[in-house]
Scaffold this motif. Structure first.
Motif, PDB file in Angstrom:
ATOM      1  N   GLN A   1     -52.996 -53.014  79.249  1.00 34.43           N
ATOM      2  CA  GLN A   1     -52.010 -52.124  79.867  1.00 34.43           C
ATOM      3  C   GLN A   1     -51.612 -50.993  78.922  1.00 34.43           C
ATOM      4  O   GLN A   1     -51.404 -49.854  79.352  1.00 34.43           O
ATOM      5  N   LEU A   2     -51.525 -51.305  77.637  1.00 30.63           N
ATOM      6  CA  LEU A   2     -51.100 -50.314  76.654  1.00 30.63           C
ATOM      7  C   LEU A   2     -52.069 -49.145  76.575  1.00 30.63           C
ATOM      8  O   LEU A   2     -51.655 -47.989  76.414  1.00 30.63           O
ATOM      9  N   MET A   3     -53.355 -49.414  76.680  1.00 29.47           N
ATOM     10  CA  MET A   3     -54.339 -48.348  76.566  1.00 29.47           C
ATOM     11  C   MET A   3     -54.188 -47.303  77.675  1.00 29.47           C
ATOM     12  O   MET A   3     -54.581 -46.148  77.504  1.00 29.47           O
TER      13      MET A   3
ATOM     14  N   SER B   1     -41.314 -38.663  71.774  1.00 27.63           N
ATOM     15  CA  SER B   1     -40.812 -37.467  71.085  1.00 27.63           C
ATOM     16  C   SER B   1     -41.184 -37.452  69.607  1.00 27.63           C
ATOM     17  O   SER B   1     -41.314 -36.384  69.014  1.00 27.63           O
ATOM     18  N   CYS B   2     -41.351 -38.637  69.015  1.00 27.27           N
ATOM     19  CA  CYS B   2     -41.728 -38.721  67.597  1.00 27.27           C
ATOM     20  C   CYS B   2     -43.245 -38.776  67.403  1.00 27.27           C
ATOM     21  O   CYS B   2     -43.717 -38.934  66.266  1.00 27.27           O
ATOM     22  N   GLY B   3     -43.993 -38.686  68.488  1.00 25.78           N
ATOM     23  CA  GLY B   3     -45.455 -38.705  68.391  1.00 25.78           C
ATOM     24  C   GLY B   3     -46.028 -40.023  67.931  1.00 25.78           C
ATOM     25  O   GLY B   3     -47.073 -40.053  67.261  1.00 25.78           O
ATOM     26  N   LEU B   4     -45.358 -41.122  68.301  1.00 30.43           N
ATOM     27  CA  LEU B   4     -45.775 -42.431  67.802  1.00 30.43           C
ATOM     28  C   LEU B   4     -46.646 -43.215  68.777  1.00 30.43           C
ATOM     29  O   LEU B   4     -47.229 -44.231  68.402  1.00 30.43           O
ATOM     30  N   LEU B   5     -46.749 -42.770  70.024  1.00 27.19           N
ATOM     31  CA  LEU B   5     -47.471 -43.561  71.018  1.00 27.19           C
ATOM     32  C   LEU B   5     -48.945 -43.703  70.670  1.00 27.19           C
ATOM     33  O   LEU B   5     -49.497 -44.816  70.704  1.00 27.19           O
ATOM     34  N   ASP B   6     -49.597 -42.593  70.323  1.00 21.70           N
ATOM     35  CA  ASP B   6     -51.029 -42.659  69.986  1.00 21.70           C
ATOM     36  C   ASP B   6     -51.262 -43.450  68.701  1.00 21.70           C
ATOM     37  O   ASP B   6     -52.241 -44.194  68.580  1.00 21.70           O
ATOM     38  N   LYS B   7     -50.345 -43.290  67.723  1.00 23.95           N
ATOM     39  CA  LYS B   7     -50.470 -44.064  66.478  1.00 23.95           C
ATOM     40  C   LYS B   7     -50.359 -45.553  66.772  1.00 23.95           C
ATOM     41  O   LYS B   7     -51.092 -46.370  66.205  1.00 23.95           O
ATOM     42  N   LEU B   8     -49.439 -45.902  67.673  1.00 24.45           N
ATOM     43  CA  LEU B   8     -49.236 -47.306  68.007  1.00 24.45           C
ATOM     44  C   LEU B   8     -50.473 -47.867  68.705  1.00 24.45           C
ATOM     45  O   LEU B   8     -50.901 -48.993  68.420  1.00 24.45           O
ATOM     46  N   LYS B   9     -51.064 -47.082  69.608  1.00 23.48           N
ATOM     47  CA  LYS B   9     -52.268 -47.546  70.308  1.00 23.48           C
ATOM     48  C   LYS B   9     -53.395 -47.807  69.314  1.00 23.48           C
ATOM     49  O   LYS B   9     -54.101 -48.831  69.403  1.00 23.48           O
ATOM     50  N   PHE B  10     -53.589 -46.893  68.364  1.00 23.15           N
ATOM     51  CA  PHE B  10     -54.653 -47.076  67.370  1.00 23.15           C
ATOM     52  C   PHE B  10     -54.385 -48.317  66.523  1.00 23.15           C
ATOM     53  O   PHE B  10     -55.300 -49.106  66.246  1.00 23.15           O
ATOM     54  N   SER B  11     -53.124 -48.513  66.116  1.00 23.83           N
ATOM     55  CA  SER B  11     -52.784 -49.669  65.292  1.00 23.83           C
ATOM     56  C   SER B  11     -52.979 -50.979  66.047  1.00 23.83           C
ATOM     57  O   SER B  11     -53.385 -51.992  65.469  1.00 23.83           O
TER      58      SER B  11
END
Length: 383
Positions: free
Chosen positions: A60-62, A135-145
């Motif tokens: 779901q996260l992807m 807003s902090c641009g963390l969603l893509d970083k979280l997906k990669f992690s």
């Protein structure tokens, strides 16, 4: 109220929050008639199998574009890691009991490492709203992690299966331990089999350490938002609530007069009424009552927004409280669990893994050396 109920209720009154809801936040939002629907729409489906729940969450996260799924990543992984820890400790102790006298020291190190991991490395949980992630641009970083976490998890599962298969091979080769749980006499090639078991167990321990470190790295990346002054930090408030809920849970478990379901509880007409009652209990410091209510709700609505019977009750209550407090608001986060202690735990676990690796290597070297000696049956120094 019966005498037992009165004593039990008074016993839990001491677990209160002196500054609960004060300081970190002003006035909490009023109860929303749609709050349970909001929870049901976005939080991951409850599942008794923690690994299955994690795989479902990753899928779901992807496809998540608004962060509504991503905010539950830490909650889902914490449940998964707790499940892994329990099985890991059991496997380690089982394997260590099949190591002979010459390898008893290595077995003790394995058990020590597993005990440290299970007792000291509770996964910290990060609570954050979806808008802050975006807003902090963390969603893509979280997906990669999370994809990185999944790779470590897949490797861990492969090594676990390899260790289980080799342990079964050892059990089939020699019948079992002596009265103290340690083998003292083995057939011909059993020591070589035990050394291979040590090697596989070491790789499994090291892989679990890598998985834990990867999660710590993810926590660190997202926790960087704490340096932004415009964000509201609820870490102290939720940490206090968690500590008090843990104490209330222990008090219930230790109360000999308490019997599950013995205290009268309201039969909620809806999940919304149940959530409102729980929130009132949390804000009114009736923590024991909130814990009993969530147990009742899990029996009324199994695998619903209140989680499954295998989910941590305290974690579920924390999640409900945070989501309600941030309802309709953005720019809020909370880290529950020390980020500093993670670094110390990882360093100590790495030291133990290095010691185990060196002991296994020395044991293999000794095995090769004695194979060329005139009398290789002479027992060597225990490792």
């Amino acid at each position: 109220m019966t005498e037992a109920e009165g004593k039990g209720g008074r016993g839990l009154e001491q677990f209160t929050l002196a500054s609960f809801g004060d300081g970190d936040r002003g006035v909490s939002p009023p109860p929303s008639p749609f709050f349970s629907a909001i929870l049901a729409a976005f939080q991951p489906a409850a599942c008794d199998d923690a690994e299955e729940a994690w795989h479902s969450h990753v899928t779901q996260l992807m496809g998540d574009s608004d962060g509504s799924c991503a905010v539950y990543t830490f909650h889902v992984f914490s449940s998964l890691f707790k499940n892994i820890q329990k099985r890991f400790c059991f496997l380690t102790c089982d394997a260590a009991s099949y190591l002979g006298d010459n390898l008893r020291g290595i077995g003790a190190k394995f058990v020590s490492s597993s005990q440290m991991l299970t007792s000291c490395s509770e996964c910290p949980t990060l609570f954050v709203d979806a808008e802050t992630l975006l807003s902090c641009g963390l969603l893509d970083k979280l997906k990669f992690s999370v994809l990185e976490l999944q790779e470590y998890l897949d490797t861990y599962n492969s090594r676990k299966e390899a260790t289980l298969a080799w342990l079964a091979n050892c059990k089939a080769t020699f019948a079992g331990g002596s009265r103290d749980g340690v083998i003292t006499c083995q057939p011909g090639d059993s020591e070589e089999k035990q050394l291979e078991l040590c090697q596989r167990l070491y790789k499994l321990h090291f892989q679990l350490l890598l998985l834990f470190q990867s999660y710590c790295k993810l926590i660190g990346q997202v926790h960087e938002v704490s340096s932004m002054p415009e964000l509201l930090n609820m870490s102290r408030e939720l940490s206090d609530l968690k500590r008090n809920l843990k104490e209330a849970t222990a008090a219930i478990a230790a109360d000999a007069l308490y019997v599950e379901g013995a205290w009268p509880e309201p039969t909620f007409a809806s999940t919304e009424a149940a959530i409102q009652s729980m929130l009132e209990c949390l804000k009114g410091n009736e923590l024991g009552r909130a814990l009993r209510q969530i147990r009742e709700c899990r029996s009324l609505w199994p695998n619903d927004i209140f989680g499954s019977s295998s989910d941590d009750e305290v974690q579920t209550l924390l999640n409900i409280y945070f989501r309600h407090q941030t309802l309709g608001q953005t720019g809020t986060y909370a880290l529950v669990g020390s980020n500093q202690s993670l670094t110390e735990i990882c360093a100590r676990l790495m030291e133990l893994n290095v010691e185990i690796r060196d002991m296994v290597r020395r044991a293999r070297s000794y095995r090769v050396l004695t194979a060329f000696l005139p009398d290789s049956s002479v027992s060597g120094t225990s490792l």
